[in-house]
Design a protein around this motif. Sequence first.
Motif: not given
Length: 90
Positions: A76-79
């Motif tokens: 999971t990445r925060t964009v």
Amino acid sequence: MNREEQFRRNNDLFKVFMQHILTTPQFSEKIPQDAEVIFLPENDPELREANLALAKQSEAEGKRVIFVKVTLVPETRTVFVPRMELAQSA
């Protein structure tokens, strides 16, 4: 699985492999120049078996084979997406 489908799926893995090589150059240092790279995808048993058969054929022809295990790991990445609005003042 026919050869065309095997090629297509391996081509998709090759794109990911090349991205990994570009971001982790030392990975490629472990692969001999004359070796054939065979992908062993954990998430695609059909392609894995087809690639193992291809590896057996290459080894029978006297070629050097290197296996690359491919495992998909959830991440999971925060964009951050820019949002702009006009302001009355600073």
